[in-house]
Write a protein that holds these residues in place. Sequence first.
Motif, PDB file in Angstrom:
ATOM      1  N   SER A 153       0.938  -1.283   0.171  1.00 24.16           N
ATOM      2  CA  SER A 153      -0.618  -0.468  -0.045  1.00 24.16           C
ATOM      3  C   SER A 153       0.760   1.155  -0.170  1.00 24.16           C
ATOM      4  O   SER A 153       0.718   2.338  -0.781  1.00 24.16           O
ATOM      5  N   VAL A 183      -1.690  -4.201   1.963  1.00 26.36           N
ATOM      6  CA  VAL A 183      -2.921  -5.397   2.709  1.00 26.36           C
ATOM      7  C   VAL A 183      -3.077  -6.798   2.632  1.00 26.36           C
ATOM      8  O   VAL A 183      -2.365  -7.815   1.798  1.00 26.36           O
ATOM      9  N   GLU A 187      -6.727  -6.750   5.789  1.00 29.10           N
ATOM     10  CA  GLU A 187      -6.464  -5.426   6.276  1.00 29.10           C
ATOM     11  C   GLU A 187      -5.416  -4.872   6.412  1.00 29.10           C
ATOM     12  O   GLU A 187      -4.246  -5.498   5.645  1.00 29.10           O
ATOM     13  N   GLU A 188      -5.024  -3.336   6.925  1.00 21.12           N
ATOM     14  CA  GLU A 188      -3.433  -3.096   7.108  1.00 21.12           C
ATOM     15  C   GLU A 188      -2.700  -3.451   7.987  1.00 21.12           C
ATOM     16  O   GLU A 188      -3.080  -3.122   8.468  1.00 21.12           O
TER      17      GLU A 188
END
Length: 364
Positions: A153, A183, A187-188
Motif C-alpha cells: 500500500s 494489505v 487488513e492493513e
Amino acid sequence: MNTIGSTALTILEFILAFGALILLHEFGHYIFARFSKIQVEEFGIGYPPKMVRLFRAGGTDFTLNWIPFGGFCRMKGEDQNDTEPGSFMAARPINRFITLLGGSAFNLLLGFLLITYLFTRLGSPDVTRVQIAAVTENTPAAASGIAPGDIISSVNNVKIDSMDRLSAEISANLGQPIEIVVVRDGEEISMISTPREEWPENQGPLGITITNPTKKVTFFQAVPGAFLTTLDQGYQLIMLPVRLISGQIAPSEARMVSVKGIYDIYAQVQTADQQEAAENPEMAGLNTLYFFAVISIALGYTNLLPIPALDGGRILFLLPELLFKKKIPAALEGRVHMVFFALLITLMVVLIINDIVNPIVLPK
C-alpha cells in the motif's frame, strides 16, 4: 525421448519460432513497401545461398534459402543511390519512412495480440497495484514478515501505485529502515524493513518478487491493458540506462544477451511450461507464448533505436530530408551504416562468448 533428442527438438523449435519473428519483421517491410509503390525484387525465406525460387508475384521473386533462420526483403535500389522509378531511394521520404517502420510495426502488433490473448486466459494486470509474488528466505523482506499475496500500500507514507514507484522508494532508502504497509486479507499491516545496500544476484534490496494482481477480462476488455503493456516495454527499454546509472537496478539485471542467451531463457521457460502443464494442463504453453510475445515486442523496439545499421538508424538519416528537405549524401550514410554494422557484429560475438562462458539462469 532421451535428453539429446529433447534438446535437439527444443533447439529446432527455437530456431523456427525466433526465425518466424524475424521473417514477420521482413514481411512488414514488404507490405509497407508495396503500399508505398516501392518495388521489392526478392522476398526470401531463410538466408542465402538460394535453394529455389518458389514463385513470382507483383514483380517480386519469393525464394526459399538454405539457411533456415528468418528472411529478408530486398527492395530495388535500397543500398545504392538509385533514383529509377520504383526504387527505394526514388520514393518520397514519407513512403521510405513508413516502409522502414513497417518491420517493427508488425513485431509490435504480434506481441500486442499475443498479450491480449494471454490476458483473456490469465487475467489482465492491475498496473496501479503491486503484489508480492514471492519472498526469498533469509532476506530483509522475510525477516520483516512480508508474505506472498501481500499488496504493498505504501512505503514511508508514500502511496505505491506502480512498480516504478516502489523501486524508486526502495532505491532512495538503501541501508535505512523503512515503513512498509501491506494489505493482507483486507487488513492493513505495518512493518519495518531495511533494504540492503548490496545483495546476491537476482534478489534485489529486499529479496522480493513483485507482480500486479489480475482480474478476468474478455478479449476486448484486455485490449487497453495489452496496449499499455506493449507501450510499457518500450518505456522500460528507454529508461534502462537511467535506472542502471541511478542504481535502481543491478548491472546483472541490465545484461545484454545474444541469440544464445535468448535460447537459454527459452529452454528454461519450456521447462517451467512442462512443470506447470503437469499440474494444470490448461496452463500448457502459456509461458512460452508470453516469452515470444515479449521477444517480438523487444525486436520491434530494438530495431527502432537510433543506431546506424538498424531501421532506427536509417530513419535517423532520413529525418533531415523528411523535416527540412536536406538530404544526407548516400555515400556518407552507407559508410556510417557499414561501420556500425561491423561494430554490431563484433558486439554480438562478444555477447555470444559471454553467454557461453556465463550462461543465463532465471531466478526460481
